[in-house]
Write an enzyme that holds these catalytic residues in place. Structure first.
Site, PDB file in Angstrom:
ATOM      1  CD  GLU A  14      -3.623  10.625  25.327  1.00  0.00           C
ATOM      2  OE1 GLU A  14      -3.998  11.620  25.977  1.00  0.00           O
ATOM      3  OE2 GLU A  14      -4.415   9.775  24.842  1.00  0.00           O
TER       4      GLU A  14
ATOM      5  CG  PHE B 284      -9.228  14.966  38.099  1.00  0.00           C
ATOM      6  CD1 PHE B 284     -10.288  14.181  37.667  1.00  0.00           C
ATOM      7  CD2 PHE B 284      -8.644  15.850  37.196  1.00  0.00           C
ATOM      8  CE1 PHE B 284     -10.766  14.286  36.368  1.00  0.00           C
ATOM      9  CE2 PHE B 284      -9.118  15.964  35.902  1.00  0.00           C
ATOM     10  CZ  PHE B 284     -10.189  15.178  35.485  1.00  0.00           C
ATOM     11  CD  GLN B 285      -7.115  13.909  33.653  1.00  0.00           C
ATOM     12  OE1 GLN B 285      -6.266  14.801  33.583  1.00  0.00           O
ATOM     13  NE2 GLN B 285      -7.924  13.614  32.644  1.00  0.00           N
TER      14      GLN B 285
ATOM     15  CE  LYS C 299      -0.320  22.115  36.095  1.00  0.00           C
ATOM     16  NZ  LYS C 299      -1.779  22.282  35.859  1.00  0.00           N
TER      17      LYS C 299
ATOM     18  CG  MET D 178      -2.915 -14.792  11.844  1.00  0.00           C
ATOM     19  SD  MET D 178      -2.209 -15.814  10.532  1.00  0.00           S
ATOM     20  CE  MET D 178      -0.919 -14.723   9.922  1.00  0.00           C
TER      21      MET D 178
END
Length: 554
Positions: free
Chosen positions: A51, A113-114, A163, A467
């Site tokens: 993602e 969940f999630q 959802k 760096m």
């Protein structure tokens, strides 16, 4: 017409002219992906490997095209994986809409969940964000999100949709975005007389160009302005390409790794004209000593930037393109012959230089720049290679450098290059990375191969975090704590394993042929360029020092 929430979302995206979405599916977002499947001939979905890659790709797409980039992720970890990409876009004022789905409304707030409060998490790093709990509010929210992402100082907006809203049905009526004309005369335009007087009175003016000039699409007006007032020009990292890098008035980047000509010029000028810059600490160095001899005229679209880091003697808030056009109309042609001769002498005396006896990052970048026929777009990751690119590549037009300037996001470049290539299929897109950055998101090579996106990944491989090592050398007595990457990883084999073409480059004479072969392949291609671990970026200004206190290097 009655549609479910997912179909309404897709119709609203089509209203906004969205043709591409970058994302990764999951349970909470499945209804939306089902709608995307049904509209796959109208909106292309690019499945990324992570993602974060989707967010960076949407960002690169937006920077390269000027359109709003769109990414999508599921709830929980899918949504949180977008956070770094959203913050990157926020810091660099990139118009982006991130769409996430969440658990159903009855499950919100129950540690389901999630489930994660992605709106709360992203509140500090978005221009605005929403959680949609009513399908009747969805269309209005999407339209408003795109307007906010585009208008004024651009930036990312997040839309989180439960959802059950993606499945609920309600009426949908098509509404195309209203074109909001830019006012040709504003209150700010009536306040130009004092700015014009400051320019008239100046004997040693300097123009400093920031990323706002790219966003304002004002390159033509900027070129006319500079030639009208006869002043030297420097830029920030984000301003690269707004003014042609091969123009005689151009003196290079300003700041910590800016040119000595630019740093001394801004220190000695009597008027600094600042166009669309936020005065980053990496630009100004010691704020008390920055442009201490100069009056400062600042022009910016965001009033919050005025007097935030550096005090302005006079400021104009508004659209840079319109303001420059009006200044050009009112200003006579000026001449600063003595000042420009001094700047030209400094450019000759303090030109950039590097070791020409071996393969180095600057050499690779210069060779790439020589091949640019106007069709190249360059993305970078963050570190030494990023600064060498800013120093040695001749950017001649806007939207040709994509880099994380504000957040400094390692792993940004490959995703951004993929997004840019999708948005600009007629361009040749490259990502210049260090080996440390490449390791972070190299899985996006699979994305490039899967969708046959012909980006070229150029790795300046010094087997260290370059760096950080440079700072350890200069300021930490050579204590190389956790910066050596000599673990035998073979990037050529890894790239070929992903299905890319790949070459190792170890000598100067191999660079040109390798670059031409990569360009001609029209496939995802990786060049692993082996450079020295102690190659450093010069010049450099130490943290907290005045920008005139320049370390030239060995």
């Amino acid at each position: 017409m009655k549609l479910n929430g997912s179909e309404i979302l897709i119709e609203c995206l089509k209203e906004q002219g969205v043709d591409t979405i970058f994302g990764f599916p999951g349970g909470a977002v499945l209804n939306i992906y089902d709608a995307l499947y049904k509209h796959r001939d109208e909106i292309t979905h690019i499945l990324t490997s992570h993602e974060q890659g989707a967010a960076h790709a949407a960002d690169g797409y937006a920077r390269a095209t000027g359109k709003v980039g769109v990414c999508i992720a599921t709830s929980g970890p899918g949504a949180t994986n977008l956070v770094t990409g959203i913050a990157t876009a926020m810091m660099d004022s990139v118009p982006m809409v991130a769409i996430t789905a969440n658990v159903t409304l009855p499950l919100l707030g129950r540690d389901s969940f999630q489930e994660v409060d992605i709106a709360g998490i992203t509140m500090p790093i978005t221009k605005h964000n929403y959680i949609v709990k009513d399908v009747g509010e969805l269309a209005r929210t999407v339209r408003e999100a795109f307007r906010i992402a585009r208008e004024g100082r651009p930036g990312p907006v997040l839309i989180d949709i439960t959802k059950d809203v993606t499945a609920a049905v309600c009426d949908y009526e098509k509404k195309l975005p209203k074109i909001r004309p830019t006012a040709t005369v504003s209150a700010e335009m009536l306040r130009l007389d004092e700015a014009i007087q400051m320019i008239h009175e100046s004997r040693q003016p300097y123009v400093f160009v920031g990323g706002g000039a790219i966003l304002a699409d004002c390159s033509e007006e900027l070129l006319e302005f500079v030639e009208t007032i006869d002043a030297p020009v420097c830029d920030s990292l984000m301003g690269k390409g707004a003014f042609p890098g091969d123009h005689p008035h151009y003196t290079g980047m300003l700041g910590m790794h800016g040119t000595k000509t630019s740093n001394l010029g801004v220190t000695n000028c009597d008027l600094l004209i600042v166009l669309g810059s936020r005065f980053s600490d990496r630009v100004i160095g010691n704020a008390e000593k920055f442009a201490a001899n100069a009056k400062i005229l600042q022009i910016d679209i965001d009033p919050a930037e005025i007097n935030k880091n550096i005090g302005a003697d006079y400021a104009i808030v508004g659209n840079l393109k319109d303001i420059l056009a009006e200044l050009n109309r009112k200003l006579p042609r000026l001449s600063h012959q003595k000042w420009m001769a001094e700047i030209a002498m400094n450019k000759q005396s303090y030109s950039l230089a590097y070791d020409e006896s071996t393969l180095t990052g600057p050499y690779v970048i210069e060779e790439l720049s020589k091949l640019d026929d106007g069709s190249f777009v360059i993305a970078t990751d963050v570190g030494q290679h990023q600064m060498w690119t800013a120093q040695y590549y001749k950017f001649r037009s806007p939207r040709t450098l994509l880099t994380s300037g504000g957040l400094g996001t390692m792993g940004y470049g490959l995703g951004a290059a993929i997004g840019a290539q999708v948005g600009c299929p007629d361009k040749h897109v490259f990502n210049i990375a260090g080996d440390g950055c490449f390791r972070m998101n190299l899985n996006e090579l699979a994305t490039a191969v899967r969708h046959q996106i012909p980006v070229v990944e150029i790795i300046l491989n010094n087997h260290v975090l370059g760096m950080v090592r440079q700072w350890q050398t200069l300021f930490y007595e050579g204590h190389y704590s956790s910066t050596t990457l000599s673990d035998g990883v073979d990037f050529v084999k890894i790239a070929r394993g992903f299905g890319c073409e790949a070459l190792a480059v170890t000598k100067r004479e191999e660079v040109g042929p390798a670059l031409r072969r990569a360009i001609a392949s029209k496939r995802p291609f990786v060049l692993d360029c082996q450079i020295g671990m102690d190659d450093s970026v010069w010049p450099m200004v130490a943290p907290g020092a005045a920008i005139s206190d320049i370390i030239i290097g060995k």
